[in-house]
Enzyme design. Structure first.
Site, short mmCIF file in Angstrom:
data_model
loop_
_atom_site.label_atom_id
_atom_site.label_comp_id
_atom_site.label_asym_id
_atom_site.label_seq_id
_atom_site.Cartn_x
_atom_site.Cartn_y
_atom_site.Cartn_z
N ASN A 162 0.24 10.70 7.53
CA ASN A 162 -0.97 10.30 8.22
C ASN A 162 -2.01 11.39 8.40
OD1 ASN A 162 -0.77 7.41 8.94
ND2 ASN A 162 1.22 8.13 9.66
N THR A 172 -6.87 15.78 2.62
CA THR A 172 -7.21 17.21 2.61
C THR A 172 -6.14 18.03 1.89
OG1 THR A 172 -6.15 17.38 4.75
CG2 THR A 172 -8.51 17.06 4.73
N LYS A 196 4.13 -7.01 3.45
CA LYS A 196 3.84 -5.58 3.31
C LYS A 196 3.73 -4.97 4.71
CE LYS A 196 0.39 -3.31 2.87
NZ LYS A 196 0.37 -2.67 4.20
N GLU A 211 6.41 4.27 7.97
CA GLU A 211 5.99 5.58 7.45
C GLU A 211 6.84 6.70 8.00
OE1 GLU A 211 1.90 5.61 8.41
OE2 GLU A 211 1.35 4.56 6.58
N THR A 220 0.87 -1.19 0.00
CA THR A 220 0.00 0.00 0.00
C THR A 220 0.91 1.24 0.00
OG1 THR A 220 -0.26 -0.19 2.39
CG2 THR A 220 -2.03 -1.06 1.03
N THR A 259 -2.22 -2.65 6.41
CA THR A 259 -1.93 -3.59 7.47
C THR A 259 -0.63 -4.32 7.19
OG1 THR A 259 -3.04 -5.28 6.23
CG2 THR A 259 -4.37 -4.03 7.77
#
Lengths: 402, 402
Positions: free
Chosen positions: A397, A402, A179, A274, A153, A190
């Site tokens: 995150n 937005t 992943k 991340e 992802t 996940t």
């Protein structure tokens, strides 16, 4: 035991996979997102699943099937949609997709499992996905490289590992793909891992070996401490090497290889966490017991204060002491030693010398370093792997819609 | 009960304070950092302290004194240095400083307590600090505004609150000041609160009333989930209003006023959290029991995934569901309702309609909003207050030395 370059789930004998782009998210992405892993013969399956009370539909589906039988032909996998928080419709969708592949492959019902990862709370686009079943099956290949890509992802790199193990009477292979990204990524992705082996191994032995390997690898990493609805690790063994690992000597080799694959993949997940800029090993020594060691390691690995301190390369040992103190474990403050790599920085709860700060800073500036905490409270040890908390974690995150 | 503007610890009768700049950190700062709170007559003291196993020297010092006696004349307070992880020397330094003030004030030994906040692992500059004892005592004043400033570290605003309470036979006042910033700030600062009242209250009643007020205020907030070595809340009651609150009707008024002061200060701490851009109330309804409600609320309030989602104004309800699921509490996924302010967004575990997303986004864009989770698993409720996780949190906590 020999590490095989570029290995993955199709490295062991008798496994094939394929994956294609079906634009599951509906945003005209060119990313591969739908695929299949199959064994030529029935494979014995062990699996561990998220302990989250909110479990994705495929997790519930697989847990049910695994409570009924031990052998399966493979697993259907998609990214782009977690099929979590989708109620009864989500379960039906999982079954519909599995059955389409079973029909195409001329397998009995309930021969395939399923795993999903991606956004939560949205139903799978089943009709669209069914259009691609034939193509995915037609492209099955024992040297496929697409599935490892299709499960990603927000990951930035493909994660795979494989080991060839020579025994007195021949060789077997253990291979895997995974992943990660965040423990939970922007789209509520996940941690998933799929491991295959052509060794022959009994279900009960395999269950236990997987449990141990997962404890020291996937259960010893953290990116943000969150636990997803879809986390799963699968092990498929099809015995096609003809080498049994049910007996003591080969079993040790099998354990070692499985652990190596799991640890490789787990470390790759943390390194690709991340926003991660640093890989940090938290090494707790001489805790009163294993539970204390693990609690202490994870308390540090998940602390925003410690993680921002890693990001800033700041040897602020007071934050480490305060975090250990808040872990609710048995220890005495005036016995704690703290090391940055091999540099002893704190002895018996006190800073050894201000002069060491520059050295500690140089160590923490590296991409990868080890923090060792010697609690001198017993003889239990635990190592946990984590990353730092950077601006990019917040960016990834907070900003995706937005 | 009437809120008094600009109130603080010197609002109740018979309390004085003062504070000055002594450059405790040695960085030529002009910030006030050393002060004193005293009562004209002995005050009954209740206190709650950090549960961290690593406790700062002043915390250990105060806990020892409070186990010996109930009445004290006041408390010495410094910022810029936490006097934590400082071993026996740290304890001796606390005692030396307290004794200097006791001598100057002509009080018996052990008449004063002490609280410190700031960097960890560094000894207090005792000699330097002792030079300022006379000046601090000379400047004691019952309208002092300096102490509330002197206790701050990375806080950006002074935090104080006071209430005047009318009873049938006269009035009493409860006032307080606090510092927060992060639960743990860049310099390992801490949450401290000092509350005073001129009500007359017995030690055992006061202990219990403070415990309850702290549970619903300072123990119901989180900035980053970390717990410091110095967290302390003190309540001094000197009885100088002549109004006893040991009896039922006045006791209820006292409870209400103390809770109001604690909650005001606690909310100010969250609003001034490091890097905070939003104040978020997490309101858990109908949990199986209070423990479950509290666990669930804090799991959300501390989740980096949820906190970055608040920062991004993203109504990603899947993250909330997954976080509730990982809280290890009793509930059924298909019963959960989720509200953003008054907007019902999720009903029985499923999104009500995609059309609500814009409305939810507008709510989350505000400086302050409420997330309500109705678990329908019992009838216990709990509200916890938190802030978002922003770039600035990372900046403040990663960049201060490098």
């Amino acid at each position: 035991m020999k590490k095989i370059n570029l290995g993955g789930v199709t490295t062991p004998l008798g496994f094939q996979s394929s994956a294609i782009c079906t634009d599951i998210k509906g945003n005209n992405s060119a990313k591969k997102d739908f695929g299949l892993l199959v064994s030529d013969v029935p494979a014995t399956v062990s699996a561990t699943f998220t302990k989250n009370r909110v479990k994705a539909a495929p997790v519930i589906y697989d847990m049910n099937l695994l409570s009924e039988k031990d052998e399966f032909f493979g697993i259907v996998i998609n990214s782009g949609n977690a099929n979590a928080c989708t109620g009864n419709q989500g379960l039906k969708n999982t079954e519909t997709i599995c059955q389409a592949f079973e029909n195409k492959l001329q397998l009995d019902n309930k021969s395939l499992l399923m795993a999903s990862t991606g956004v939560i709370g949205v139903q799978l686009p089943v009709d669209k996905m069914l259009n691609y079943v034939d193509e995915i099956v037609d492209e099955l290949d024992d040297t496929d490289n697409n599935l490892a890509e299709a499960i990603l992802t927000t990951d930035t790199v493909v994660k795979k590992s494989a080991y060839l193990v020579e025994t007195g009477n021949g060789a077997f292979v253990v291979g895997g793909i995974a992943k990660g990204a965040g423990m939970i990524a922007p789209d509520m992705a996940t941690m998933l891992a799929f491991i295959t082996t052509d060794a022959l191994v009994d279900k009960n032995i395999q269950d236990e070996v997987l449990r141990l390997a997962v404890e020291d690898s996937f259960n010893s990493i953290t990116v943000d401490g969150d636990m997803s609805t879809n986390d799963s690790v699968f092990l498929f063994s099809n015995g096609m090497s003809g080498i049994s690992v049910n007996h003591s000597k080969n079993l040790e080799l099998f354990k070692e290889a499985l652990k190596a694959v799991c640890l490789d993949l787990a470390k790759m997940i943390v390194k690709d966490g991340e926003g991660a800029t640093k890989f940090v090993s938290i090494n707790i020594k001489n805790a009163k017991n294993y539970e204390d060691a693990k609690k202490c390691a994870f308390k540090i690995a998940n602390s925003p204060l410690c993680k921002t301190m890693f990001f800033g390369s700041d040897p602020n040992w007071g934050r480490l002491m305060a975090t250990i103190g808040s872990a609710m474990i048995e220890f005495e403050e005036n016995k704690v030693d703290i090391f940055f790599d091999d540099l002893k920085y704190v002895e018996n709860g006190l800073l050894i010398s201000d002069d060491l700060e520059d050295k500690a800073y140089e160590i923490m500036k590296k991409d990868s370093f080890v923090i060792t905490i010697d609690l001198k409270a017993g003889n239990a040890n635990k190592t946990v792997y984590t990353c730092d908390l950077s601006y990019d974690y917040v960016k990834i995150n907070a900003d995706y819609r937005t």
